[in-house]
Design a protein around this motif. Structure first.
Motif, PDB file in Angstrom:
ATOM      1  N   GLN A 148       6.899   5.691  -1.035  1.00 23.80           N
ATOM      2  CA  GLN A 148       7.335   6.083  -2.459  1.00 23.80           C
ATOM      3  C   GLN A 148       7.337   4.671  -3.143  1.00 23.80           C
ATOM      4  N   VAL A 149       6.590   4.675  -4.215  1.00 19.54           N
ATOM      5  CA  VAL A 149       6.265   3.598  -5.015  1.00 19.54           C
ATOM      6  C   VAL A 149       6.855   4.032  -6.452  1.00 19.54           C
ATOM      7  N   VAL A 150       7.931   3.059  -6.861  1.00 22.28           N
ATOM      8  CA  VAL A 150       8.411   3.298  -8.409  1.00 22.28           C
ATOM      9  C   VAL A 150       7.920   2.288  -9.055  1.00 22.28           C
ATOM     10  N   ALA A 174      -0.870  -1.740 -14.966  1.00 22.36           N
ATOM     11  CA  ALA A 174      -0.099  -1.477 -13.432  1.00 22.36           C
ATOM     12  C   ALA A 174      -0.035  -0.070 -13.017  1.00 22.36           C
ATOM     13  N   LEU A 175       0.254   0.792 -13.925  1.00 22.83           N
ATOM     14  CA  LEU A 175       0.335   2.043 -13.604  1.00 22.83           C
ATOM     15  C   LEU A 175      -1.340   2.673 -13.201  1.00 22.83           C
ATOM     16  N   LYS A 176      -2.220   2.217 -13.980  1.00 26.27           N
ATOM     17  CA  LYS A 176      -3.624   2.547 -13.426  1.00 26.27           C
ATOM     18  C   LYS A 176      -4.070   2.242 -12.145  1.00 26.27           C
ATOM     19  N   GLU A 227       3.618   8.463  -3.304  1.00 21.91           N
ATOM     20  CA  GLU A 227       4.129   9.067  -4.476  1.00 21.91           C
ATOM     21  C   GLU A 227       4.168   7.887  -5.363  1.00 21.91           C
ATOM     22  N   VAL A 228       3.693   8.205  -6.783  1.00 18.50           N
ATOM     23  CA  VAL A 228       3.808   7.295  -7.657  1.00 18.50           C
ATOM     24  C   VAL A 228       4.690   7.621  -8.584  1.00 18.50           C
ATOM     25  N   ILE A 229       5.777   7.090  -8.776  1.00 20.44           N
ATOM     26  CA  ILE A 229       6.959   7.531  -9.890  1.00 20.44           C
ATOM     27  C   ILE A 229       6.877   6.552 -11.149  1.00 20.44           C
ATOM     28  N   PRO A 230       6.393   6.789 -12.236  1.00 22.64           N
ATOM     29  CA  PRO A 230       6.527   5.677 -13.154  1.00 22.64           C
ATOM     30  C   PRO A 230       7.922   5.840 -14.295  1.00 22.64           C
ATOM     31  N   PHE A 231       8.549   4.850 -14.307  1.00 23.41           N
ATOM     32  CA  PHE A 231       9.630   4.825 -15.273  1.00 23.41           C
ATOM     33  C   PHE A 231       9.470   3.843 -16.696  1.00 23.41           C
ATOM     34  N   HIS A 232       9.097   4.336 -17.729  1.00 20.57           N
ATOM     35  CA  HIS A 232       9.042   3.559 -18.678  1.00 20.57           C
ATOM     36  C   HIS A 232      10.385   3.073 -19.427  1.00 20.57           C
ATOM     37  N   VAL A 261       8.519  -0.341  -3.429  1.00 23.27           N
ATOM     38  CA  VAL A 261       8.118   0.357  -2.658  1.00 23.27           C
ATOM     39  C   VAL A 261       8.874   0.735  -1.413  1.00 23.27           C
ATOM     40  N   ASN A 262       9.433   1.908  -1.317  1.00 23.52           N
ATOM     41  CA  ASN A 262      10.374   2.576  -0.413  1.00 23.52           C
ATOM     42  C   ASN A 262      11.660   1.752  -0.692  1.00 23.52           C
ATOM     43  N   GLY A 263      12.163   1.603  -1.734  1.00 22.24           N
ATOM     44  CA  GLY A 263      13.330   1.019  -2.240  1.00 22.24           C
ATOM     45  C   GLY A 263      13.321  -0.499  -2.146  1.00 22.24           C
TER      46      GLY A 263
END
Length: 125
Positions: A12-14, A26-28, A46-51, A70-72
């Motif tokens: 998981q990548v936040v 960075a998001l792309k 799993e890519v989770i973007p927070f603006h 990445v993974n917290g």
């Protein structure tokens, strides 16, 4: 005879992003790298973007965005890693259990009679 299928490893990548060009880059990059890792290694990213909406009338610069976890675990702050560096970062965290997806953390606050809040943190595995 039954064939047992196992789920592919997951990461998981936040991304904590601003509303600027660097954050969009960075998001792309992260989406492109996630697709590449899935195709080459069979690892689901799993890519989770927070603006982050930062209302600052003085126009101050916030150097801590973009931030990549990445993974917290925070792996990059205020800069975009190179494609190769991001791949290495993600692959290094594939089997990490730090703040892992199997852990449940409950954070709660209780109020005592004197109107002072006490923090309680429970960690269940």
């Amino acid at each position: 005879m039954s064939i047992e299928r196992s789920e592919p490893p997951k990461v998981q990548v936040v991304l904590y992003l601003g509303f600027d060009e660097e954050s969009e880059k960075a998001l792309k990059l992260t989406w492109d790298v996630a697709q590449e890792i899935l195709e080459e290694y069979g690892i689901w990213v799993e890519v989770i973007p927070f603006h982050i909406w930062i209302h600052d009338p003085s126009g101050l610069f916030y150097p801590d965005l973009p931030r990549i976890e990445v993974n917290g675990k925070v792996m990059a702050i205020g800069r975009i890693p190179s494609r190769e560096e991001l791949i290495d970062i993600i692959l290094s965290r594939v089997f990490s259990r730090e703040a892992g997806s199997n852990d449940l953390v409950v954070i709660a606050a209780t109020q005592r009679n004197d109107n002072v809040f006490e923090d309680s943190i429970l960690s269940l595995i």
